[in-house]
Structures are given as C-alpha cells and as structure tokens.
Design an enzyme around this catalytic site. Structure first.
Site, PDB file in Angstrom:
ATOM      1  N   ALA A 112      -6.720 -13.835  27.473  1.00  0.00           N
ATOM      2  CA  ALA A 112      -6.640 -13.583  26.031  1.00  0.00           C
ATOM      3  C   ALA A 112      -7.932 -12.900  25.597  1.00  0.00           C
ATOM      4  CB  ALA A 112      -6.463 -14.887  25.273  1.00  0.00           C
ATOM      5  N   LYS A 113      -7.956 -12.406  24.399  1.00  0.00           N
ATOM      6  CA  LYS A 113      -9.187 -11.889  23.800  1.00  0.00           C
ATOM      7  C   LYS A 113      -8.995 -11.844  22.295  1.00  0.00           C
ATOM      8  CE  LYS A 113     -13.237 -10.480  25.263  1.00  0.00           C
ATOM      9  NZ  LYS A 113     -13.938 -10.952  26.470  1.00  0.00           N
TER      10      LYS A 113
END
Ligand code: NAD
Length: 423
Positions: A112-113
């Site tokens: 994720a980011k």
C-alpha cells in the site's frame, strides 16, 4: 497484452516505470493473462480532498491518496508521503513496489502507499498536526491493524505516525497502537525502527561487496538524499570501513574525496537542517554528485533520479537503491550494458518494512524485543533475501532487479493460485 500497454501513462511516469519493471519480470513467469493483469493492478484507490484550518484562521483544501495494491499475502503495508509532487500515479507505483518488497523478503503483507500533496516544511507544527489528523480520518475507512498499516515515508516521521495512531484510536474509543508502525518507542514503536532502512542498506551493500569481491575498506561512497535512510546508511557504511565522499539534500550537497566524517555530518544536518556548508567540504550539486566517480552510489532521495539521460555519465561499480524507484527502467539498460550492478529498491531498502513488521508483531502480542533481537532478525532476513535474489539471478541469467521481482511476483502469484479467484 502487457500490463504496461493496458494503462496509458506519460513516459518516465513512476506508474509507467513500475509497470515496465513488472512486465520484464512477469515475462519470465508462466502467468495466465488475467492473473498477470490482476497482479499488476491496484486493488483499491482512494482520493480525498479535505479542509484544514490554518494558523491564520483561513481554510485550505488538500488532496491525499491511499492505495492498496495487493491483499493476496495479507494486510497491506506502506508509508505515507507528504510532498508537493505527490500524485496518484506515484502512490500507485509505490504501492505496487511495496507488494513486491514484502514478498521478496517473505513478509505476510501486501503493498500500500499513501500521500498528501503538501510541502510539510511550509506548515507550522499545529497545521501539520491538523492536516495529519484530518487525512488520517479521511483514510480511516482503508486503515486498520488487520487490514492496512501505514508507516513513515518522505516528509513524515514518528510524530506524524503518533498523530495518525491517536486519531484512529480516538474514533475507536480505545488505543490501537498496531494501526501504524514507525511510531515513537514511548507509544509502542520498535527499538531499531528509525535506523532499520539505512541498516538494511548497509547489510546488502556488505553482502553485495562480498559477492562481487569488492573490498569495502576505503571504498568510496556518494549518498544522494541525507534524510532518514541516507544518513543512517552513511554512518553504518562508514563503520564498515567505507569512505563517504559526498552527500546531498534539497538544500545542496558537499564533497571531499578524502572523506567526510559521517557522524559529524549528521550532527551538522541536525543543527542546521542541511548538509550544505559542512566545514572542510566543497559544495556540489545533486546532478554532479550522481556523476561523481565512486565505488558505491546510494540514491536515497526520490524516484527517477538516474535516467537514460544521465546513466551514461554515472561512474560507479555498485548502485544501492536506498530510495524507491531512483533508477528508471531505461537507465537500468544503460547501466547493465556498462556493467554497473544495481541492488534494487525492493531488496535494498526493505529493512524499514521488515522492522515495521517486527513492530506490528510486538504490538499485537504486547511483548517487546531488545534492539539486539531486532537487529539480529533484520540481519538474518536481509542476508537470506539477498542470497535468494542472487540465486534467481544466476539461474535465470537476469539482473538483480528482475530476479527480485521474479521471486516476489512468483510468491504472490503462488498464493493467488492457492487461494483461488472468488467466488
Ligand atoms: P526523508 O524525508 O527523511 O529524507 C529524504 C532526503 O532526500 C532529505 O534529506 C531531502 O532533503 C532529500 N532530497 C529530496 N529531494 C532531493 C533531491 N532531488 N536531491 C537530493 N536530495 C533530495 O525520507 P526518507 O524516509 O529517508 O526516504 C528517502 C527515500 O527512501 C524515499 O524514496 C522513500 O520512499 C525511501 N524509503 C524510506 C524508508 C523509510 O523507512 N524511511 C523505507 C524504504 C524506502
């Protein structure tokens, strides 16, 4: 059709570069077309526009993102970036890199980011806290200790993580420390987390030097980006016997081919806010630093720094990607032709997410480790992962980046085949 061809993106765009890297590795694997596309695409993406009350009582609207790339191996993990150039494509690319990073070192996470389009240096501490608490609230539908666990990245730090954790906990009504990692130790952070990424960079540099039969004693090192990753890497590489000859940040760079004292440079940076003006060193631009003759080059600032354009002028033996995506796919080809070895980001800077994983495990168990235990386990996982990647590279006769990606994509694909496609 390649995953890259399915998405229209401008040249050298970070998402385009991530897809090109994915395609190069995926070509080596017997993936069915639908599975290949599924592995490339982000699972879910959130864009938020939200108001923040500033110190002068005005209201400013900010844009933020949170992207989950893959949930195949487990909860998603990835940092939060505060930077004026943040874009959805950048966050997508970084989320995808996180999936491969977690997979290549064997963590039970997907990637994720998150990010906010903001220059945090232009905000007061109060404004930064308000922005963080509102952003955390906006993305809380994507975040949980079992589902998605953010961490610091460029422009954020343990204090920002503390605000994210506190905001999430206030909404729940009880403390939820395991919703973020990279927290201060006082509220459940792990010993060794701040140094973890730079420590991992030093470990893989040592392993690569051994493999390449390169003596690190007196080896010259140039470091672009003297932040969390770059400064710790500099100090630890100096401890391994390297000579740090140049370092830079957004305010400028310094060079001394006889060597810079890494500990003093850190003190200078902490005191003045920049490496610039370090006594006994000459000034150097970021462009010139990258082209400085050295044995090891450690880009640890931002993506897209070494491109097809400047790759012919890079004079080093080994590039260790402290940053995410600092070398573009076009530059990879030029560097390979010039026999310059690259330790790819998903391996080189995995120390941070490895110790984040330790922090998460410690938080869930409420049982905390000593710094020695953290560092020993980090050392073991980094060295083992390096050996696995080199073995794939030898077997498939590919560069280390492609080898690391093959190993990572194969692991996620294997888990996906085993789980099956729902329903
Ligand atoms: P940071 O904000 O602490 O440091 C970044 C440094 O780079 C700063 O010194 C900044 O001045 C400098 N910089 C920015 N643009 C520059 C440019 N064009 N030229 C030279 N210097 C420049 O961030 P960080 O946490 O050290 O992260 C650096 C890189 O490492 C990012 O790509 C990040 O995604 C990656 N990374 C960080 C971690 C982590 O645990 N912090 C883990 C894995 C990867």
């Amino acid at each position: 059709m390649s995953a890259q061809a399915l998405v229209m993106a401008p040249k050298e765009d970070p998402w385009d570069a991530a897809l090109r890297q994915f395609d190069r590795a995926a070509d080596h694997l017997p993936l069915k077309r639908g599975i290949r596309e599924f592995l490339a695409y982000p699972k879910r993406e959130l864009t938020v526009h939200f108001p923040v009350k500033m110190d002068d009582d005005s209201v400013r609207i900010f844009t933020g993102y949170r992207v989950h790339h893959s949930t195949v191996l487990g909860p998603t993990k990835g940092g939060i970036r505060y930077h004026q150039d943040v874009s959805l494509n950048e966050i997508r690319a970084l989320a995808m890199l996180m999936s491969w990073k977690c997979a290549v070192v064997g963590l039970p996470y997907g990637g994720a980011k998150g990010g906010v389009v903001v220059n945090p240096k232009q905000l007061s501490v109060n404004e930064l806290e308000h922005l963080t608490r509102r952003y955390a609230t906006e993305i809380s539908i994507m975040m949980s200790p079992e589902g998605d666990i953010p961490a610091p990245d460029v422009g954020t730090n343990p204090q920002v993580m503390a605000w994210v954790m506190d905001t999430y906990s206030m909404h729940r009504g009880y403390s939820t420390p395991s919703v973020v990692t990279g927290k201060p130790v006082a509220i459940g952070g792990s010993q060794g987390r701040i140094e973890a990424t730079g420590r991992g960079v030093a470990i893989v540099t040592r392993e690569a030097a051994r493999y390449l039969e390169m003596n690190l004693t007196g080896a010259t090192v140039a470091i672009q980006g003297f932040g969390n990753v770059g400064s710790v890497a500099a100090v630890l590489l100096a401890k391994l016997g390297c000579r740090i000859i140049a370092a830079s940040d957004t305010s400028g760079g310094v060079v001394n081919t006889r060597g810079l004292d890494a500990d003093r440079l850190v003190e200078h940076k902490n005191r003045t806010g920049s490496v610039a003006g370090f006594p006994g060193a000459d000034a150097i631009t970021n462009t010139a630093l990258l082209e400085l003759p050295c044995d090891v080059l450690v880009p640890s600032a931002l993506e897209g720094q070494i491109t097809e354009e400047n790759a012919p002028r890079i004079h080093t033996r080994l590039i260790v990607e402290g940053a995410n995506g600092p070398v573009t796919p076009g530059a990879d080809d030029v560097l390979a032709a010039r026999k310059i070895t690259v330790i790819p980001d998903i391996l080189a800077n995995a120390g941070g997410v490895i110790v984040s994983y330790f922090e998460w495990v410690q938080g869930l168990q409420q049982f905390f480790w000593t710094e020695e235990e953290v560092n020993e386990n980090l050392e073991r996982i980094m060295a083992r992962s390096f050996a696995h990647v080199v073995a794939v590279a030898q077997e498939r006769r590919v560069a280390w980046r492609t080898a690391a990606l093959i190993r990572a994509i194969d692991r996620v694909a294997g888990a996906l085949y085993t789980r099956g496609i729902y329903p």
